[in-house]
Scaffold this active site. Structure first.
Site, PDB file in Angstrom:
ATOM      1  N   LYS A   1       2.078  -3.980   6.705  1.00 41.02           N
ATOM      2  CA  LYS A   1       2.793  -3.935   5.317  1.00 41.02           C
ATOM      3  C   LYS A   1       4.139  -3.732   4.999  1.00 41.02           C
ATOM      4  O   LYS A   1       4.957  -4.237   4.192  1.00 41.02           O
ATOM      5  CB  LYS A   1       1.808  -2.975   4.269  1.00 41.02           C
ATOM      6  CG  LYS A   1       0.505  -2.811   4.338  1.00 41.02           C
ATOM      7  CD  LYS A   1       0.097  -4.038   3.490  1.00 41.02           C
ATOM      8  CE  LYS A   1      -1.465  -4.361   3.230  1.00 41.02           C
ATOM      9  NZ  LYS A   1      -1.881  -5.697   2.708  1.00 41.02           N
TER      10      LYS A   1
ATOM     11  N   SER B   1       0.777  -1.295   0.126  1.00 39.56           N
ATOM     12  CA  SER B   1       0.024  -0.074   0.031  1.00 39.56           C
ATOM     13  C   SER B   1       0.835   1.303   0.069  1.00 39.56           C
ATOM     14  O   SER B   1       1.887   1.183   0.557  1.00 39.56           O
ATOM     15  CB  SER B   1      -0.909   0.035   1.206  1.00 39.56           C
ATOM     16  OG  SER B   1      -1.340   1.417   1.263  1.00 39.56           O
TER      17      SER B   1
ATOM     18  N   TYR C   1      -1.873  -1.244  10.923  1.00 40.05           N
ATOM     19  CA  TYR C   1      -2.310  -1.768   9.568  1.00 40.05           C
ATOM     20  C   TYR C   1      -0.857  -1.580   8.651  1.00 40.05           C
ATOM     21  O   TYR C   1      -0.339  -2.511   7.996  1.00 40.05           O
ATOM     22  CB  TYR C   1      -3.457  -1.274   9.020  1.00 40.05           C
ATOM     23  CG  TYR C   1      -3.477  -1.463   7.314  1.00 40.05           C
ATOM     24  CD1 TYR C   1      -3.813  -2.742   6.910  1.00 40.05           C
ATOM     25  CD2 TYR C   1      -3.480  -0.304   6.558  1.00 40.05           C
ATOM     26  CE1 TYR C   1      -3.969  -2.945   5.492  1.00 40.05           C
ATOM     27  CE2 TYR C   1      -3.450  -0.470   5.324  1.00 40.05           C
ATOM     28  CZ  TYR C   1      -3.660  -1.888   4.731  1.00 40.05           C
ATOM     29  OH  TYR C   1      -3.675  -2.063   3.205  1.00 40.05           O
TER      30      TYR C   1
HETATM   31  P1  NAD Z   1     -10.809  -7.290   0.992  1.00 36.72           P
HETATM   32  O1  NAD Z   1     -11.151  -7.190   2.623  1.00 36.72           O
HETATM   33  O2  NAD Z   1     -12.041  -6.862   0.260  1.00 36.72           O
HETATM   34  O3  NAD Z   1     -10.106  -8.414   0.699  1.00 36.72           O
HETATM   35  C1  NAD Z   1      -9.401  -9.299   1.459  1.00 36.72           C
HETATM   36  C2  NAD Z   1      -9.717 -10.827   1.562  1.00 36.72           C
HETATM   37  O4  NAD Z   1      -8.901 -11.447   2.236  1.00 36.72           O
HETATM   38  C3  NAD Z   1     -11.164 -11.055   1.851  1.00 36.72           C
HETATM   39  O5  NAD Z   1     -12.064 -11.685   0.955  1.00 36.72           O
HETATM   40  C4  NAD Z   1     -11.175 -11.816   3.315  1.00 36.72           C
HETATM   41  O6  NAD Z   1     -12.101 -12.527   3.419  1.00 36.72           O
HETATM   42  C5  NAD Z   1      -9.616 -12.378   3.047  1.00 36.72           C
HETATM   43  N1  NAD Z   1      -8.885 -12.776   4.181  1.00 36.72           N
HETATM   44  C6  NAD Z   1      -8.468 -11.735   5.108  1.00 36.72           C
HETATM   45  N2  NAD Z   1      -7.636 -12.555   6.157  1.00 36.72           N
HETATM   46  C7  NAD Z   1      -7.465 -13.745   5.595  1.00 36.72           C
HETATM   47  C8  NAD Z   1      -6.908 -14.877   6.252  1.00 36.72           C
HETATM   48  N3  NAD Z   1      -6.456 -15.016   7.212  1.00 36.72           N
HETATM   49  N4  NAD Z   1      -7.212 -16.136   5.403  1.00 36.72           N
HETATM   50  C9  NAD Z   1      -7.879 -16.238   4.329  1.00 36.72           C
HETATM   51  N5  NAD Z   1      -8.369 -15.227   3.814  1.00 36.72           N
HETATM   52  C10 NAD Z   1      -8.221 -13.859   4.504  1.00 36.72           C
HETATM   53  O7  NAD Z   1      -9.691  -6.033   0.663  1.00 36.72           O
HETATM   54  P2  NAD Z   1      -9.387  -5.293  -0.493  1.00 36.72           P
HETATM   55  O8  NAD Z   1      -9.808  -3.963  -0.680  1.00 36.72           O
HETATM   56  O9  NAD Z   1      -9.642  -6.304  -1.828  1.00 36.72           O
HETATM   57  O10 NAD Z   1      -7.714  -5.491  -0.210  1.00 36.72           O
HETATM   58  C11 NAD Z   1      -6.877  -6.572  -0.694  1.00 36.72           C
HETATM   59  C12 NAD Z   1      -5.541  -6.366  -0.405  1.00 36.72           C
HETATM   60  O11 NAD Z   1      -5.032  -5.248  -0.710  1.00 36.72           O
HETATM   61  C13 NAD Z   1      -5.389  -6.199   1.233  1.00 36.72           C
HETATM   62  O12 NAD Z   1      -3.961  -7.138   1.545  1.00 36.72           O
HETATM   63  C14 NAD Z   1      -5.263  -4.857   1.636  1.00 36.72           C
HETATM   64  O13 NAD Z   1      -4.535  -4.508   2.653  1.00 36.72           O
HETATM   65  C15 NAD Z   1      -4.665  -4.291   0.022  1.00 36.72           C
HETATM   66  N6  NAD Z   1      -4.740  -2.851   0.094  1.00 36.72           N
HETATM   67  C16 NAD Z   1      -6.040  -2.485   0.057  1.00 36.72           C
HETATM   68  C17 NAD Z   1      -6.531  -1.034  -0.301  1.00 36.72           C
HETATM   69  C18 NAD Z   1      -7.567  -0.727  -0.479  1.00 36.72           C
HETATM   70  O14 NAD Z   1      -7.948   0.543  -0.546  1.00 36.72           O
HETATM   71  N7  NAD Z   1      -8.909  -1.532  -0.690  1.00 36.72           N
HETATM   72  C19 NAD Z   1      -5.422  -0.283  -0.618  1.00 36.72           C
HETATM   73  C20 NAD Z   1      -3.965  -0.568  -0.342  1.00 36.72           C
HETATM   74  C21 NAD Z   1      -3.863  -2.158  -0.129  1.00 36.72           C
HETATM   75  C1  UD1 Z   2      -7.101   5.173   3.533  1.00 41.99           C
HETATM   76  C2  UD1 Z   2      -6.099   4.647   4.681  1.00 41.99           C
HETATM   77  C3  UD1 Z   2      -4.957   4.397   4.191  1.00 41.99           C
HETATM   78  C4  UD1 Z   2      -5.443   3.262   3.286  1.00 41.99           C
HETATM   79  C5  UD1 Z   2      -6.336   3.714   2.185  1.00 41.99           C
HETATM   80  C6  UD1 Z   2      -6.636   2.515   1.351  1.00 41.99           C
HETATM   81  C7  UD1 Z   2      -6.706   6.195   6.741  1.00 41.99           C
HETATM   82  C8  UD1 Z   2      -6.079   7.241   7.964  1.00 41.99           C
HETATM   83  N1  UD1 Z   2      -5.764   5.897   5.802  1.00 41.99           N
HETATM   84  O1  UD1 Z   2      -6.327   6.340   2.896  1.00 41.99           O
HETATM   85  O2  UD1 Z   2      -3.793   3.782   5.142  1.00 41.99           O
HETATM   86  O3  UD1 Z   2      -4.026   2.597   2.425  1.00 41.99           O
HETATM   87  O4  UD1 Z   2      -7.249   4.368   3.020  1.00 41.99           O
HETATM   88  O5  UD1 Z   2      -7.498   3.055   0.078  1.00 41.99           O
HETATM   89  O6  UD1 Z   2      -7.886   5.727   6.962  1.00 41.99           O
HETATM   90  N2  UD1 Z   2     -12.492  11.451   3.211  1.00 41.99           N
HETATM   91  C9  UD1 Z   2     -13.604  12.384   3.273  1.00 41.99           C
HETATM   92  N3  UD1 Z   2     -14.883  11.988   4.078  1.00 41.99           N
HETATM   93  C10 UD1 Z   2     -15.091  10.776   4.066  1.00 41.99           C
HETATM   94  C11 UD1 Z   2     -13.894   9.739   3.874  1.00 41.99           C
HETATM   95  C12 UD1 Z   2     -12.765  10.061   3.429  1.00 41.99           C
HETATM   96  O7  UD1 Z   2     -13.611  13.856   3.341  1.00 41.99           O
HETATM   97  O8  UD1 Z   2     -15.947  10.335   4.747  1.00 41.99           O
HETATM   98  C13 UD1 Z   2     -11.203  12.156   2.535  1.00 41.99           C
HETATM   99  C14 UD1 Z   2     -10.016  11.890   3.377  1.00 41.99           C
HETATM  100  O9  UD1 Z   2      -9.838  12.766   4.214  1.00 41.99           O
HETATM  101  C15 UD1 Z   2      -9.045  11.882   2.351  1.00 41.99           C
HETATM  102  C16 UD1 Z   2      -9.782  11.431   1.069  1.00 41.99           C
HETATM  103  O10 UD1 Z   2     -11.027  11.451   1.468  1.00 41.99           O
HETATM  104  O11 UD1 Z   2      -8.580  13.249   1.967  1.00 41.99           O
HETATM  105  C17 UD1 Z   2      -9.638   9.844   0.940  1.00 41.99           C
HETATM  106  O12 UD1 Z   2      -9.949   8.949   2.331  1.00 41.99           O
HETATM  107  P1  UD1 Z   2      -9.979   7.410   2.371  1.00 41.99           P
HETATM  108  O13 UD1 Z   2     -10.702   6.934   0.977  1.00 41.99           O
HETATM  109  O14 UD1 Z   2     -10.204   7.188   3.572  1.00 41.99           O
HETATM  110  O15 UD1 Z   2      -8.371   6.905   1.848  1.00 41.99           O
HETATM  111  P2  UD1 Z   2      -6.903   7.574   2.576  1.00 41.99           P
HETATM  112  O16 UD1 Z   2      -7.257   8.479   3.661  1.00 41.99           O
HETATM  113  O17 UD1 Z   2      -5.963   7.875   1.317  1.00 41.99           O
END
Ligand code: NAD
Ligand code: UD1
Length: 333
Positions: free
Chosen positions: A152, A124, A148
């Site tokens: 990572k 991330s 969290y």
């Molecule tokens: P998500 O929660 O939708 O998907 C994660 C999946 O992992 C789920 O299906 C959950 O059931 C499964 N899981 C969790 N723990 C497990 C375990 N112990 N054994 C087996 N399965 C397990 O999340 P996502 O948004 O699809 O994110 C996927 C990955 O990307 C994560 O590692 C997350 O940290 C990373 N990531 C997500 C974002 C974001 O904004 N969505 C941003 C940066 C990184």
């Molecule tokens: C958040 C996480 C980050 C993670 C990322 C995944 C926090 C502090 N950070 O980042 O670690 O990797 O999600 O996508 O949670 N906002 C509003 N109103 C809302 C929600 C968000 O104004 O109800 C604003 C926030 O202040 C920010 C932007 O929208 O400026 C994006 O927010 P968000 O979607 O939560 O993502 P990040 O803060 O970038």
């Protein structure tokens, strides 16, 4: 080629399974459904018309993970499985460290035993921590501001150390910026339970009428309109980025950290207004105090992904909002 996708029923994993299947890979999903459901696997099959093998396995169960690798041969693994709620990780640090780190250790152990050494890991942009200048470049020092985020940073370190022990490993550390949107079929997307923490799922619930208005966290940042700026990336662009990263990993060895972002910053209000256009309604918002821990602005330097993978984003803000709204409006109620 057969690829194991941990967390493949989740938001990003399910979209990546679609891209993998459409690129000709066989896919097996490993998930314990803690934050998803088997319905996502059925939807992947419906979209692609292809079969997906599904293992209901918890990565914390080492023997069960080893059994998956004994039963099947995999050419590579894409590792999404993990817990991802930043706020929850502050109140449940042990659960987050255990799930994300022990889960990754178990996976790597089972992979090493099975001589499967190609791994693409979901990292991330949060690993750039609070002090690096923008745009973020892969060589910058890493740190974090939440348990969290530290999982990572620590998993990246652990994988780097592992690769140093054996030149056969090929490991990609993909640093995602802000993934949003949904598959254009409207069959899979992001459906968080309760009140969403992230911006686009929150706006989506304002658009359905489930929430009355968007709370904009901070209107006095040093940004063009005073609201926070992020690098939003369509989840299908991200999914296609994984296919490119996998192709690269299958033909190289060593460790590469790579940003997956657009390289473009978008403010909260710009995203909000794009969503209004997508759903065809005027929505309400209120400027509220800043959210603790938020950075004013960050976005990716996407040049390494272009150089290594010949990949860049192709979908704009309007398509991110349109696809999110298509999914949300067809799953209302
Ligand atoms: P998500 O929660 O939708 O998907 C994660 C999946 O992992 C789920 O299906 C959950 O059931 C499964 N899981 C969790 N723990 C497990 C375990 N112990 N054994 C087996 N399965 C397990 O999340 P996502 O948004 O699809 O994110 C996927 C990955 O990307 C994560 O590692 C997350 O940290 C990373 N990531 C997500 C974002 C974001 O904004 N969505 C941003 C940066 C990184
Ligand atoms: C958040 C996480 C980050 C993670 C990322 C995944 C926090 C502090 N950070 O980042 O670690 O990797 O999600 O996508 O949670 N906002 C509003 N109103 C809302 C929600 C968000 O104004 O109800 C604003 C926030 O202040 C920010 C932007 O929208 O400026 C994006 O927010 P968000 O979607 O939560 O993502 P990040 O803060 O970038």
């Amino acid at each position: 080629m057969r690829i194991l996708v941990t967390g493949g029923a989740g938001f990003i994993g399910s979209h990546t399974c679609v891209s993998l299947l459409e690129s000709g890979y066989e896919v097996a999903v490993l998930d314990n459904y803690v934050n998803s459901s088997p319905a996502a696997v059925a939807a992947i099959e419906q979209i692609t018309g292809k079969k997906v093998l599904a293992y209901e396995v918890d990565l914390l169960d080492l023997e069960a993970v080893q059994a998956v690798f004994q039963k099947d041969h995999f050419d590579g693994v894409i590792h999404f499985a993990g817990l991802k709620a930043v706020g929850e990780s502050v109140s449940k640090p042990l659960e987050y460290y255990h799930n994300n780190i022990t889960g990754s250790l178990n996976l790597c152990r089972a992979m090493r035993e099975a001589d499967c050494k190609v791994l693409v890991f979901s990292s991330s942009a949060t690993v750039y921590g609070p002090v690096n200048p923008i745009p973020y470049v892969e060589g910058m020092p890493t740190s974090a501001t939440s348990p969290y985020g530290w999982t990572k940073v620590m998993i990246e370190q652990m994988l780097t150390d592992l690769a140093a022990t054996d030149p056969a490993w090929s490991i990609s550390l993909l640093r995602y910026f802000n993934p949003v949107g949904a598959h254009e079929s409207g069959l899979i997307g992001e459906a968080p339970n309760g009140i969403p923490n992230n911006l686009m799922p929150y706006i989506a619930k304002v658009a359905t009428g489930e929430l009355p208005y968007l709370r904009v966290f901070g209107g006095d940042y040093d940004t063009p309109d005073g609201t926070g700026v992020r690098d939003y990336i369509h989840v299908m662009d991200l999914a296609e980025g994984h296919v490119k990263a996998l192709e690269y990993a299958l033909s190289h060895t060593g460790v590469e950290a790579v940003n997956l972002g657009s390289g473009k910053g978008t403010s909260v209000l710009e995203l909000f207004h794009a969503y209004e256009r997508a759903c065809g309604k005027e929505l309400a918002y209120q400027i509220c105090p800043r959210r603790a821990g938020d950075l004013p602005a960050f976005w990716a330097d996407p040049r390494k992904a272009e150089a290594l993978y010949h990949w860049h984003t192709t979908r704009d803000l309007d398509s991110m909002c349109r696809d999110s709204w298509r999914f949300t409006s067809s799953h209302m109620g």
